[in-house]
Write a protein that holds these residues in place. Structure first.
Motif, PDB file in Angstrom:
ATOM      1  N   THR A 235       0.835  -1.201   0.000  1.00 46.04           N
ATOM      2  CA  THR A 235       0.000   0.000   0.000  1.00 46.04           C
ATOM      3  C   THR A 235       0.872   1.255   0.000  1.00 46.04           C
ATOM      4  O   THR A 235       0.668   2.170  -0.796  1.00 46.04           O
ATOM      5  N   ALA A 236       1.868   1.264   0.896  1.00 47.38           N
ATOM      6  CA  ALA A 236       2.744   2.428   0.999  1.00 47.38           C
ATOM      7  C   ALA A 236       3.449   2.684  -0.326  1.00 47.38           C
ATOM      8  O   ALA A 236       3.568   3.826  -0.768  1.00 47.38           O
ATOM      9  N   GLU A 237       3.895   1.599  -0.981  1.00 44.77           N
ATOM     10  CA  GLU A 237       4.587   1.775  -2.254  1.00 44.77           C
ATOM     11  C   GLU A 237       3.628   2.265  -3.327  1.00 44.77           C
ATOM     12  O   GLU A 237       3.952   3.146  -4.114  1.00 44.77           O
ATOM     13  N   SER A 238       2.412   1.689  -3.330  1.00 44.51           N
ATOM     14  CA  SER A 238       1.504   2.010  -4.428  1.00 44.51           C
ATOM     15  C   SER A 238       0.904   3.401  -4.283  1.00 44.51           C
ATOM     16  O   SER A 238       0.457   3.987  -5.253  1.00 44.51           O
ATOM     17  N   LYS A 239       0.895   3.948  -3.068  1.00 44.79           N
ATOM     18  CA  LYS A 239       0.367   5.311  -2.959  1.00 44.79           C
ATOM     19  C   LYS A 239       1.453   6.324  -3.264  1.00 44.79           C
ATOM     20  O   LYS A 239       1.256   7.526  -3.106  1.00 44.79           O
ATOM     21  N   GLY A 240       2.617   5.841  -3.680  1.00 46.40           N
ATOM     22  CA  GLY A 240       3.632   6.727  -4.223  1.00 46.40           C
ATOM     23  C   GLY A 240       4.596   7.307  -3.216  1.00 46.40           C
ATOM     24  O   GLY A 240       5.263   8.301  -3.479  1.00 46.40           O
ATOM     25  N   LEU A 241       4.705   6.672  -2.025  1.00 51.32           N
ATOM     26  CA  LEU A 241       5.680   7.156  -1.052  1.00 51.32           C
ATOM     27  C   LEU A 241       7.088   6.909  -1.578  1.00 51.32           C
ATOM     28  O   LEU A 241       7.336   5.960  -2.300  1.00 51.32           O
ATOM     29  N   GLU A 242       7.977   7.795  -1.149  1.00 54.50           N
ATOM     30  CA  GLU A 242       9.372   7.617  -1.534  1.00 54.50           C
ATOM     31  C   GLU A 242       9.896   6.294  -0.999  1.00 54.50           C
ATOM     32  O   GLU A 242       9.563   5.893   0.122  1.00 54.50           O
ATOM     33  N   ALA A 243      10.755   5.645  -1.743  1.00 57.74           N
ATOM     34  CA  ALA A 243      11.306   4.345  -1.350  1.00 57.74           C
ATOM     35  C   ALA A 243      11.996   4.450   0.010  1.00 57.74           C
ATOM     36  O   ALA A 243      11.902   3.558   0.850  1.00 57.74           O
ATOM     37  N   ARG A 244      12.673   5.604   0.232  1.00 59.06           N
ATOM     38  CA  ARG A 244      13.411   5.792   1.479  1.00 59.06           C
ATOM     39  C   ARG A 244      12.463   5.778   2.682  1.00 59.06           C
ATOM     40  O   ARG A 244      12.740   5.183   3.711  1.00 59.06           O
ATOM     41  N   ARG A 249      10.312   3.768   7.524  1.00 59.07           N
ATOM     42  CA  ARG A 249       9.177   3.833   8.429  1.00 59.07           C
ATOM     43  C   ARG A 249       8.349   2.561   8.413  1.00 59.07           C
ATOM     44  O   ARG A 249       7.843   2.132   9.432  1.00 59.07           O
ATOM     45  N   HIS A 250       8.200   1.950   7.247  1.00 60.35           N
ATOM     46  CA  HIS A 250       7.305   0.800   7.169  1.00 60.35           C
ATOM     47  C   HIS A 250       8.021  -0.533   7.316  1.00 60.35           C
ATOM     48  O   HIS A 250       7.532  -1.421   7.992  1.00 60.35           O
ATOM     49  N   VAL A 251       9.172  -0.668   6.664  1.00 61.58           N
ATOM     50  CA  VAL A 251       9.828  -1.977   6.685  1.00 61.58           C
ATOM     51  C   VAL A 251      10.698  -2.140   7.928  1.00 61.58           C
ATOM     52  O   VAL A 251      10.452  -2.999   8.770  1.00 61.58           O
ATOM     53  N   LEU A 252      11.714  -1.269   8.059  1.00 62.34           N
ATOM     54  CA  LEU A 252      12.695  -1.477   9.127  1.00 62.34           C
ATOM     55  C   LEU A 252      12.067  -1.417  10.505  1.00 62.34           C
ATOM     56  O   LEU A 252      12.316  -2.253  11.357  1.00 62.34           O
TER      57      LEU A 252
END
Lengths: 334, 332
Positions: A235-244, A249-252
Motif C-alpha cells: 500500500t505504501a509503495e503504491s500510494k507513491g511514497l518515496e522508497a526511502r 518507516r514501514h519496513v525497518l
C-alpha cells in the motif's frame, strides 16, 4: 509501567531464595567442602574439624542455612579464598570490564548485523545474501574460544597489530572514574589511555560479537523478508511514497521488533561467552575471575558471583522489557 | 522446497492423454511419508553431505579402538624425541607433520594428533548424544504435559523453560561439574566425568526440545483425530501415547539432531575451561586448552581440534536442517 517494575522486582525475591537454597546445598553438602579447599587435600582431620567449627559447619544444616541467608541479606558475601578480599569488592572491581566488553560486542553486532541482514533480505539470493547466510552458519558452528584463539594468533602473535591480553598496557596510568576504561580516558582527558583500552578491547569484543551477530543477522533477514510481503508495504509503495520512507518507516521499524526481543534474550549467552572470551584474552572481568575461581575451588566467589550475576541478569531483562514497550506501542495497550 | 514429485522415465515419455487413459507403462504407486521425506532429502545436497560426514564421524567414534590398534595410533604415547626441548614445540614444519604423524604431534609431549582427534571423537559424540537423550526425555515429558493439559501446568513449565533458555547456563554448568568429586554415584575417573557431563548438559538443554514439543502438542490437541478419539472415550494417557506421540516423532528427531551440535559445543567449552573431561584423556576442548597455553610456540596446533569441532558441528547442523526441510517443509 511502575507496576511492571515493582512486580518484576518482587519476583526476584523467590528466584533468589530458590537459588540460595541450591547454592547453599551445593556449597556445603558435597564431599571435600570448604575445609579442604582452604587447607588443601592433605590437611589433617583435626585441622579440618577446627576450620569446620570456626565456620560453623558443625551446626545442623538449617542453622547454617539461616546464617548463610542472614549474611547474604546484609550484603556480606564472604571473602575470596584466593585473594582474601571480600567477594563484593572483587565483583565491583571487575564488573565494569565485563560491561564494557559486552556493550562493545553488542554494538559491533548491531552495527554490522542489522544492515547485513536487511540488505541480504532486500537482494534475496544475491551474493550478499549468500555471504550473510554462510557467515551466520560459520558463526553458529565455530566454538567462541576457537575463534578467540584464531584472532589472537593472527592479529596479536603473527602480525603483532594488537595486544593479546589484558585491558591496558602496564606503562599507561589511567585514573579510574567509572571503571569503563575507554570512557574514563575521555572523561579525564587521558586520550592515550582511551586509545590503548580501545586497542585491547578490539579482539575480545569482535570475538564475543560473533554470538549476537549470528542471531541478529538471521532474525533481521527473516523478519525483513516477512515484512516486505505485508499488505501495508505494498500500500505504501503504491500510494507513491518515496522508497526511502517506505524502507525506514514501514519496513525497518516493523522488522526490528523481533530483533530487539532476540537481543534481549541473548544476555545469558553473552555472559557465558564472556567467560570463555575473557579467559582466552586474560581480560580481567568477572568471567576471567570466575574461571580462576573454578581452578582454585573458590566456593564463596562462585556462590557470590552467581547470585550477583542473577540479580544483574534479571534487571537487564526488566530493562529490555521496558525498552520494548517504548518501541512497540501495542505492548503498552495490553 | 518444491513438491516431491519425481517423474520416472516412463511417465515423462507418456503423452498426457495416454496417462489419463491409464496407458502409461508404470503403475502409479502410493508413497509413504518416509519415502516422500527421503526423496526430498536426497535432493538437498548440503544435507546429504552433512549426513555422509556424520556417518563417517559416528563410525570413527564407534570404531576408534580398532582403528587405533590397526594403524598403531596411541593417543597417549609420548614422543619426546619429536619435540624441540628448548621451545617445547614439535620439530619440523607444520606442527611436526610427517607420514607417521599426518596431523603432527602436540607440543610438550609429542603425542600423535591424529590419534588424539580420533580418541576425542568418541568422548565428544558420546557426551553430546547422551546429553541429547537426557534432554529429549525431560523435554518430551514436560513439553507434552504443558501442551496437552495447559492451565497452570503450562504456566509453570513455560516459565521454567523461559528461565532456562535465558540464563547464563554455562556458569551453572561450570559450578555443578566443577564440584562433583570422585566417588559420586560410585563412579571414578573418566566414566564419572562422562556421566556428569551427560547429566549436566542434558539437564540444561532440555527446554530446546520442550518448547518445540509443547507447541506441536498444542496444535495437535485441537485436531479432529484427537477429538474423535476423545469422543470414543479415550483418556489422557491413551491420547498422549497412541495419538500424539506418533505425530511427535518427526519433530523430536529433527530437533534432537539439531541439539547434538549445540551439546558438542557445550562439552567442548566445559572441557576447555577445565571442568569437563580431565587430562590425560584426549578431548577436543581439552586439546584447545593445551593449544591456548602454547600458542606462542606452536600456532598450528589449535587448528586440529578446532577444525574437528567445527566440521562435526557443521555436519550435524546441515543434517538437522535437511531433516527439518524433508520432514516438515512448512516450518521453513
Amino acid at each position: 509501567m511502575l507496576r511492571l517494575v515493582i512486580r518484576r522486582l518482587l519476583q526476584l525475591i523467590p528466584t533468589l531464595l530458590g537459588l540460595s537454597v541450591l547454592l547453599f546445598l551445593w556449597l556445603n553438602r558435597l564431599p571435600g567442602g570448604p575445609a579442604s579447599a582452604i587447607l588443601g587435600e592433605r590437611a589433617t582431620e583435626e585441622k579440618k574439624a577446627a576450620i569446620n567449627k570456626l565456620l560453623g559447619l558443625d551446626q545442623p544444616v538449617y542453622v547454617q542455612y539461616w546464617r548463610f541467608l542472614k549474611r547474604m541479606v546484609q550484603g556480606d558475601l564472604g571473602t575470596s579464598i584466593q585473594t582474601g578480599q571480600p567477594v563484593w569488592d572483587e565483583f565491583t572491581l571487575r564488573f565494569p570490564a565485563t560491561v564494557e566488553l559486552s556493550l562493545m560486542a553488542i554494538l559491533i553486532a548491531i552495527v554490522v548485523g542489522i544492515p547485513l541482514g536487511y540488505l541480504a533480505a532486500r537482494r534475496r539470493g544475491g551474493w550478499l545474501d549468500i555471504t550473510a547466510v554462510s557467515v551466520s552458519l560459520v558463526g553458529i558452528c565455530i566454538p567462541v574460544f576457537f575463534l578467540a584463539l584464531i584472532l589472537k594468533g593472527i592479529f596479536a602473535v603473527k602480525l603483532g597489530l594488537l595486544p593479546s591480553y589484558g585491558r591496558l598496557e602496564t606503562g599507561i596510568n589511567a585514573t579510574e572514574v567509572t571503571g569503563l576504561a575507554m570512557l574514563d580516558g575521555l572523561l579525564t582527558g587521558e586520550f592515550d589511555a582511551t586509545w590503548d583500552a580501545f586497542r585491547h578491547l578490539i579482539l575480545p569484543s569482535v570475538t564475543l560479537a560473533s554470538i549476537p551477530l549470528v542471531v541478529i543477522v538471521r532474525m533481521t533477514r527473516a523478519s525483513v523478508l516477512e515484512v516486505l510481503g505485508e499488505d501495508y508495504v505494498r500500500t505504501a509503495e503504491s500510494k507513491g511514497l518515496e522508497a526511502r520512507v517506505v524502507r525506514g518507516r514501514h519496513v525497518l521499524r516493523n522488522a526490528l521488533l523481533p530483533v530487539v526481543t532476540a537481543v534481549g534474550l541473548l544476555t545469558g549467552a553473552l555472559l557465558s561467552g564472556a567467560v570463555l572470551t575473557e579467559s582466552v584474552f586474560s581480560f580481567e572481568g568477572i568471567g576471567k575471575f570466575l574461571y580462576d575461581a573454578i581452578g582454585g575451588r573458590d566456593y564463596p566467589v562462585l556462590v557470590g558471583f552467581i547470585m550477583l550475576i542473577t540479580i544483574v541478569f534479571v534487571l537487564i531483562n526488566l530493562l529490555v522489557d521496558l525498552a520494548y514497550s517504548i518501541i512497540d506501542p501495542r505492548v503498552r495497550v495490553n | 522446497m518444491t513438491a516431491p514429485i519425481e517423474t520416472t522415465a516412463a511417465s515423462a515419455e507418456a503423452q498426457p492423454e495416454a496417462v489419463l487413459a491409464g496407458a502409461g507403462r508404470s503403475q502409479i504407486e502410493g508413497r509413504s511419508l518416509g519415502q516422500i521425506a527421503w526423496t526430498r532429502f536426497k535432493r538437498d545436497k548440503a544435507a546429504m553431505a552433512g549426513g555422509v560426514v556424520v556417518v563417517c564421524l559416528v563410525l570413527m567414534a564407534a570404531l576408534s579402538k580398532p582403528i587405533q590398534a590397526i594403524f598403531d595410533l596411541d593417543p597417549n604415547k609420548l614422543n619426546q624425541d619429536l619435540v624441540d626441548p628448548a621451545l617445547q614445540a614439535p620439530k619440523g614444519a607444520w606442527g611436526g607433520m610427517s607420514w607417521d604423524h599426518p596431523l603432527g604431534v602436540d607440543p610438550g609431549f609429542g603425542r600423535d594428533l591424529l590419534a588424539r582427534v580420533i580418541e576425542g571423537s568418541w568422548v565428544s559424540l558420546l557426551v553430546a548424544v547422551g546429553a541429547t537423550l537426557v534432554s529429549v526425555l525431560i523435554g518430551v515429558i514436560l513439553g507434552v504435559m504443558a501442551g496437552y493439559y495447559g492451565g497452570w501446568v503450562d504456566s509453570v513449565v513455560s516459565r521454567l523453560m523461559d528461565t532456562f533458555l535465558a540464563f547464563p547456563l554455562l556458569l551453572f554448568a561450570i559450578s555443578l561439574s566443577a564440584s562433583v568429586q570422585d566417588g559420586f554415584w560410585g563412579l571414578t575417573g573418566l566414566p564419572l566425568r562422562i556421566a556428569v557431563l551427560i547429566f549436566v548438559i542434558g539437564f540444561f538443554a532440555w527446554p530446546y526440545i520442550g518448547r518445540i514439543v509443547r507447541a506441536q502438542t498444542m496444535s495437535l490437541r485441537e485436531r479432529e483425530f484427537v477429538e474423535a478419539s476423545r469422543s470414543l472415550g479415550a483418556r489422557g494417557p491413551f491420547i498422549i501415547f497412541r495419538e500424539l506421540m506418533p505425530n511427535l516423532v518427526a519433530p523430536i528427531l529433527v530437533y534432537a539432531t539439531l541439539l547434538i551440535p549445540t551439546n558438542i559445543l557445550f562439552e567442548a567449552a566445559l572441557s576447555f575451561l577445565g571442568v569437563g573431561i580431565a587430562p590425560p584423556q584426549a578431548s577436543w576442548g581439552g586439546m584447545l586448552t593445551d593449544a591456548a597455553d602454547r600458542y606462542e610456540s606452536d600456532l598450528q596446533y589449535m587448528f586440529v581440534p578446532g577444525l574437528a569441532i567445527f566440521i562435526t558441528v557443521l555436519a550435524f547442523n546441515l543434517l538437522g536442517d535437511g531433516l527439518r526441510d524433508a520432514l516438515d517443509p512448512r516450518s521453513k
